[in-house]
Design a protein around this motif. Sequence first.
Motif, PDB file in Angstrom:
ATOM      1  N   UNK A  74       0.817  -1.236   0.000  1.00  0.00           N
ATOM      2  CA  UNK A  74       0.000   0.000   0.000  1.00  0.00           C
ATOM      3  C   UNK A  74       0.842   1.274   0.000  1.00  0.00           C
ATOM      4  N   UNK A  75       2.138   1.163   0.286  1.00  0.00           N
ATOM      5  CA  UNK A  75       2.953   2.373   0.422  1.00  0.00           C
ATOM      6  C   UNK A  75       3.695   2.729  -0.868  1.00  0.00           C
ATOM      7  N   UNK A  76       3.743   1.849  -1.820  1.00  0.00           N
ATOM      8  CA  UNK A  76       4.545   2.077  -3.024  1.00  0.00           C
ATOM      9  C   UNK A  76       3.652   2.241  -4.249  1.00  0.00           C
ATOM     10  N   UNK A  77       4.112   3.073  -5.177  1.00  0.00           N
ATOM     11  CA  UNK A  77       3.373   3.286  -6.416  1.00  0.00           C
ATOM     12  C   UNK A  77       3.479   2.065  -7.329  1.00  0.00           C
ATOM     13  N   UNK A  78       2.584   2.003  -8.275  1.00  0.00           N
ATOM     14  CA  UNK A  78       2.593   0.907  -9.231  1.00  0.00           C
ATOM     15  C   UNK A  78       3.507   1.258 -10.409  1.00  0.00           C
ATOM     16  N   UNK A  79       4.450   0.372 -10.755  1.00  0.00           N
ATOM     17  CA  UNK A  79       5.270   0.627 -11.941  1.00  0.00           C
ATOM     18  C   UNK A  79       4.517   0.229 -13.200  1.00  0.00           C
ATOM     19  N   UNK A  80       5.062   0.612 -14.340  1.00  0.00           N
ATOM     20  CA  UNK A  80       4.480   0.197 -15.608  1.00  0.00           C
ATOM     21  C   UNK A  80       4.712  -1.299 -15.821  1.00  0.00           C
ATOM     22  N   UNK A  81       3.959  -1.882 -16.750  1.00  0.00           N
ATOM     23  CA  UNK A  81       4.111  -3.309 -17.026  1.00  0.00           C
ATOM     24  C   UNK A  81       5.545  -3.606 -17.463  1.00  0.00           C
ATOM     25  N   UNK A  82       6.129  -4.622 -16.839  1.00  0.00           N
ATOM     26  CA  UNK A  82       7.497  -5.021 -17.164  1.00  0.00           C
ATOM     27  C   UNK A  82       8.561  -4.238 -16.415  1.00  0.00           C
ATOM     28  N   UNK A  83       8.167  -3.179 -15.693  1.00  0.00           N
ATOM     29  CA  UNK A  83       9.132  -2.384 -14.933  1.00  0.00           C
ATOM     30  C   UNK A  83       9.064  -2.757 -13.454  1.00  0.00           C
ATOM     31  N   UNK A  84       9.891  -2.092 -12.655  1.00  0.00           N
ATOM     32  CA  UNK A  84       9.984  -2.374 -11.226  1.00  0.00           C
ATOM     33  C   UNK A  84      10.023  -1.049 -10.457  1.00  0.00           C
ATOM     34  N   UNK A  85       9.768  -1.147  -9.143  1.00  0.00           N
ATOM     35  CA  UNK A  85       9.895   0.001  -8.249  1.00  0.00           C
ATOM     36  C   UNK A  85      10.562  -0.484  -6.961  1.00  0.00           C
ATOM     37  N   UNK A  86      11.464   0.339  -6.404  1.00  0.00           N
ATOM     38  CA  UNK A  86      12.160  -0.005  -5.167  1.00  0.00           C
ATOM     39  C   UNK A  86      11.231   0.262  -3.984  1.00  0.00           C
ATOM     40  N   UNK A  87      11.114  -0.708  -3.109  1.00  0.00           N
ATOM     41  CA  UNK A  87      10.211  -0.612  -1.954  1.00  0.00           C
ATOM     42  C   UNK A  87      10.643   0.525  -1.024  1.00  0.00           C
ATOM     43  N   UNK A  88       9.678   1.402  -0.658  1.00  0.00           N
ATOM     44  CA  UNK A  88       9.887   2.501   0.304  1.00  0.00           C
ATOM     45  C   UNK A  88      11.052   3.402  -0.087  1.00  0.00           C
ATOM     46  N   UNK A  89      11.262   3.631  -1.365  1.00  0.00           N
ATOM     47  CA  UNK A  89      12.405   4.433  -1.800  1.00  0.00           C
ATOM     48  C   UNK A  89      12.353   5.848  -1.220  1.00  0.00           C
TER      49      UNK A  89
END
Length: 314
Positions: A74-89
């Motif tokens: 719930x705290x992280x934004x959604x990345x685009x398909x095939x991409x990634x996002x770093x948790x709690x950046x």
Amino acid sequence: MAWFALDDGFDTHPKVRKAGNAAVGLFVRLGVHATRHLTEGHLDGDIVRSYGTEPNVRKLVSVGMLHTSGHTCPRCEQPADGDYVIHDYLDYNKSRAQIEAAREAARKRQQKGRDTARSNRNRAGNGSDSGSIRSGNGSESERNRTRKDPLFDDAPAGHDDLSRRDTHEGATVVPSPPLPSHNYDGADAGGGSTGSSAAERDAFAPTPIEVDAFQLTDAMRRWCAATYPGLDVDHSTAQFVSHYRSTGTRRKSWPDAWQKWIRDDAQRAQQRRPFTQSNVIALPGQTQPLTGTDAKVAGWLAIRDQLRQQGDSA
């Protein structure tokens, strides 16, 4: 230059232990990449796969250090398909807006320094301020009198500006990595030369000041007493100030110049110290003892005569 922050408990965090060294090394590289390009933790899928292997990427996703599209955090934004996002950046790192604002403020400070240096050189060339600088009554001298050298300042060290630990409002504060020393002649690691011009170097160069700005602190007294016991620090300091005041010489760091003076003064005092009794020999019939080379020669002659007497008695 921006920084990718890791707190001092990162190495023992359960997620890190479970992911393993190889996957954690990939995570650090990805974090640095995101910080350098100001993506706020978002990572292109091709970049992630070019940095590490699929098994290590899957480990980071499985332990929750990276998120893929459709994640449930719930705290992280959604990345685009095939991409990634770093948790709690953004809980540990500054946002793109904060970094750009800090860079703009630094650019303005550097420009102000360059303008000030250029203005000072122009005034020096015109000779308009030379009298006030030599007189010691101008505002520049007043500022110089308040300067303190960090080697001898008794006050506790501190910073007036915000620390690099400051993050966006409401974010968790974490320790920042060590800051590199400024290098105004080179380029940043991220590319782009800064501070390479002569004007910018002049803006950050220390300004020579008059000896009236020098103050003998308690810390300097303690240093002199511990290093050169018996030396009259007040007399030596008075001689030091009188010498430079009479010559009108200016120095960038008077505490450094004072230290050199004290060392030289102690050496001169050692050289002026009189011969001890062990180095002085009085010959028969002399009221004044011999010193130096004469004393050594007389001593050798006395030893020769003593050996001859011992040989004759044998």
